[in-house]
Structure formats: structure tokens, C-alpha cells
Design an enzyme around this catalytic site. Sequence first.
Site, short mmCIF file in Angstrom:
data_model
loop_
_atom_site.label_atom_id
_atom_site.label_comp_id
_atom_site.label_asym_id
_atom_site.label_seq_id
_atom_site.Cartn_x
_atom_site.Cartn_y
_atom_site.Cartn_z
N SER A 1 0.83 -1.20 0.00
CA SER A 1 0.00 0.00 0.00
C SER A 1 0.87 1.25 0.00
O SER A 1 1.99 1.24 0.53
CB SER A 1 -0.86 -0.02 1.27
OG SER A 1 -1.41 1.24 1.51
N TYR B 1 -1.72 -1.40 10.89
CA TYR B 1 -2.01 -1.90 9.54
C TYR B 1 -0.85 -1.56 8.61
O TYR B 1 -0.31 -2.42 7.90
CB TYR B 1 -3.32 -1.29 9.01
CG TYR B 1 -3.53 -1.54 7.53
CD1 TYR B 1 -3.93 -2.79 7.08
CD2 TYR B 1 -3.28 -0.54 6.59
CE1 TYR B 1 -4.09 -3.03 5.72
CE2 TYR B 1 -3.43 -0.77 5.23
CZ TYR B 1 -3.84 -2.01 4.80
OH TYR B 1 -3.99 -2.25 3.45
N LYS C 1 2.18 -3.89 6.63
CA LYS C 1 2.52 -3.93 5.20
C LYS C 1 4.04 -3.79 5.02
O LYS C 1 4.67 -4.50 4.24
CB LYS C 1 1.80 -2.80 4.44
CG LYS C 1 0.30 -3.01 4.31
CD LYS C 1 0.00 -4.16 3.38
CE LYS C 1 -1.47 -4.46 3.25
NZ LYS C 1 -1.76 -5.82 2.82
#
Length: 340
Positions: free
Chosen positions: A126, A151, A155
Site C-alpha cells: 500500500s 495496519y 505492510k
Amino acid sequence: MKQTILITGGAGYIGSHTCLEFLAAGHDIVVFDNLCNSSLESLRRVKELSGREFPFVAADIRDRAALDALFKTYAIDAVIHFAGLKAVGESVEKPLLYYDNNIAGSITLFEAMQAAGVKTVVFSSSATVYGDPASVPIREDFPVGATTNPYGRGKLIVEQILGDLAISDPEWRIALLRYFNPVGAHKSGRIGEDPRGIPNNLMPYIAQVAVGRREYLNVWGNDYPTPDGTGVRDYIHVVDLAQGHVKAVEKLAAGPGVRIWNLGTGCGYSVVEMAQAFEKASGHPVPYQFAPRRAGDIAQCWADPALAERELGWKARRGLDEMCEDTWRWQSLNPQGFEE
Ligand code: NAD
Ligand code: UDP
């Protein structure tokens, strides 16, 4: 060359669209998903739209035995790894759940791949790994690391794990795809984004306002240093994004190593521009009100997509009007999502 692709998280939003694109490109697929944020109905519709059958394994990526059995049953050439939890706010409240699902789950998957001798993987990363960029557009060689939540840190950690794996064993072929903001839906209106509860993301929220499920949009902050004061993002049509995965897998066939590609359009739109574009596409009002900034948000973020165009021959082709029209078709035909 025809390949057999394992798609983890293939029942989800981006996964279901990607299944269709791999099938359309003539590949075979096997879908693996625990359905914690999706439904079998999306896969039923992928089969209906493609006219193709494919195996589905309902299991968790943390379940090593299920993965081992899958790799024994099917001759997998490459893995597209979408499976993961993705709600930023929830990751702040439940960091251990996110690290377990997204990091431990990825490690278990890579272990099973290694044991099976399957060493080609495309990972759903992302733009969040870039944190608050010093400038825009964002290139792949910009610094990463200033992530603001579990989160995003997850990643980044999985990207680093894959980098270490490639150092330890030069046979690995790894693509880290850094998505900007995926929106839109398949042209048919049969599959699309079906968030559970109140949507966190802008586009599904706007769509639910337009269809009358929510009264108005809260615009989180109108005092950013952007032309109209609201946040600017690079929204990319999910079908363009899905096609980027097909190109990435085909490119990985050329040789081993770790490759990083931004998947974005290179255009930024503000929150207010998005609401206005959706009104135009849907013919329905999208009332909004300004509210304080959302914690952790940045002012602006858009991609420099030149590397993907140069190396993959891939470019996002669908513009903002099409993103809104396709979202609207999905939302208006399926006001309750996949729950019929
Ligand atoms: P999604 O929730 O619709 O799809 C994820 C799928 O993974 C779901 O079907 C879910 O049931 C499955 N899943 C989750 N944990 C699992 C587990 N432990 N075992 C097996 N299956 C599991 O989300 P999406 O928007 O399609 O996102 C796909 C991937 O892309 C995710 O990794 C996400 O972090 C990443 N991504 C998404 C965005 C976005 O804005 N949608 C942006 C950047 C990156
Ligand atoms: N946003 C908003 N209201 C909402 C949801 C999002 O104003 O209900 C804004 C958010 O502040 C950001 C942009 O819309 O500027 C995109 O947010 P989203 O959560 O979709 O994606 P992000 O870029 O944060 O991952």
C-alpha cells in the site's frame, strides 16, 4: 504461458476482480479465503461472469496444514497474496489481531510456499508505507517507514520479510505492489466493494449516501494545504488495479528478485471533487459537511506510475467518471451488497 495462480483473499473486493482478470487472460486459478470479510456469493458471481469453474479452499492463511494440502493438490505456479485485514482504525484498537493475521499469516504462507518449492509471489502492499511524503508524485524509491498505525506497519514488515527471503534464496520472484486508493467495480455491476458496517473509506461511504443508506458525508478536514482544503488522493479503478497483477505475474516470469511497482493513476482528486463527481455520475445528491481532520491522515498522496508503465506496459485507463459510474451501478443494483 498459461499458469495456475493461487489467489489468497480472492473472495474479497480486489481479489474477486483479480480472479476475473486472470481467468480472462487464460490462466487457471485456485482461491483461498477464510471469508472473514467476504462471502461465497462474490465467487459465485465471478464464476457466472467468467463462465469458468475453479477450486475454492475455505481456510485461514495461518493454517499451515490447509496450505500444505493445497500445494500438494494443485500445481501452483505463482501466488497473489491479498488475504489480510485492512481497517486502519481497527488495527489501532487490535494490534495483536492485525499482526497475527497479516504478518504471522503471511509468514505461514511463505513457509508453505517455500516447502512446496513455489517461489513466485505478488504482495498487496500500500502507498501507506510511504507515510507522509516530502513531495508528490510519489516514486518507488521514496523513503518508506513513517507508517502511523499497525495496519501500515504490517505492510512494511511483510515487504521487508520478502526482501530478506529474496536475499536468503535468490530463486524467489517477488512483486511488491503499492496500491493507491482502489475504487470502482466491475462493469457488470455484479461484483464490487461490500464493506461490513459503516464504511471507513471514502468511495463506499459516498455511494451509501447517494443510495440513501446514510444522510451525509463527513469530510474529514477542510484546512489542509490543498487547493480546496480537503485531502487529495490517487483513486484507481479496481479493474485497472486487477490487470496490474496479471502484468506483474507475467513480468516475474522473466527473472528472480524483488520488484516494486506503484499502482496508481498519477492524478489526485480532493474529497469534495469526489463527492461532486459521484453526484454527476449517479444523478443523486451527495450532501456533505466539514468535520475535524481524521487522526493519522495526510494532506495529499498520489503516485508516479511511470515505472509500472515502463516495466510492465501497464497503465490505469479508467478515469474518475468511469470509477464513479461503475461504483454507482454496483451500489444501486446491490444496495445491500452481496446480501440479496
Ligand atoms: P477485502 O477485505 O475485501 O479482501 C481481503 C480478503 O482476505 C477477504 O476476502 C478476507 O475474508 C480474506 N482474509 C483476511 N484474513 C484472512 C486469513 N487470515 N486467511 C484467509 N483469508 C483471509 O480487502 P481488499 O480491499 O480486497 O484488499 C485486499 C488486499 O489489498 C489486502 O491485503 C489489503 O490490505 C490490500 N490493500 C487494500 C487497499 C484498499 O484500499 N482496498 C489498499 C492497499 C492495499
Ligand atoms: N474521507 C472523508 N470522509 C470519509 C472517509 C474518508 O473525508 O468518510 C477522506 C479522508 O480523510 C481522505 C480521503 O477521504 O482524505 C480518502 O480516505 P480513505 O479512507 O478512503 O483512504 P486513505 O487514503 O485514508 O487510505
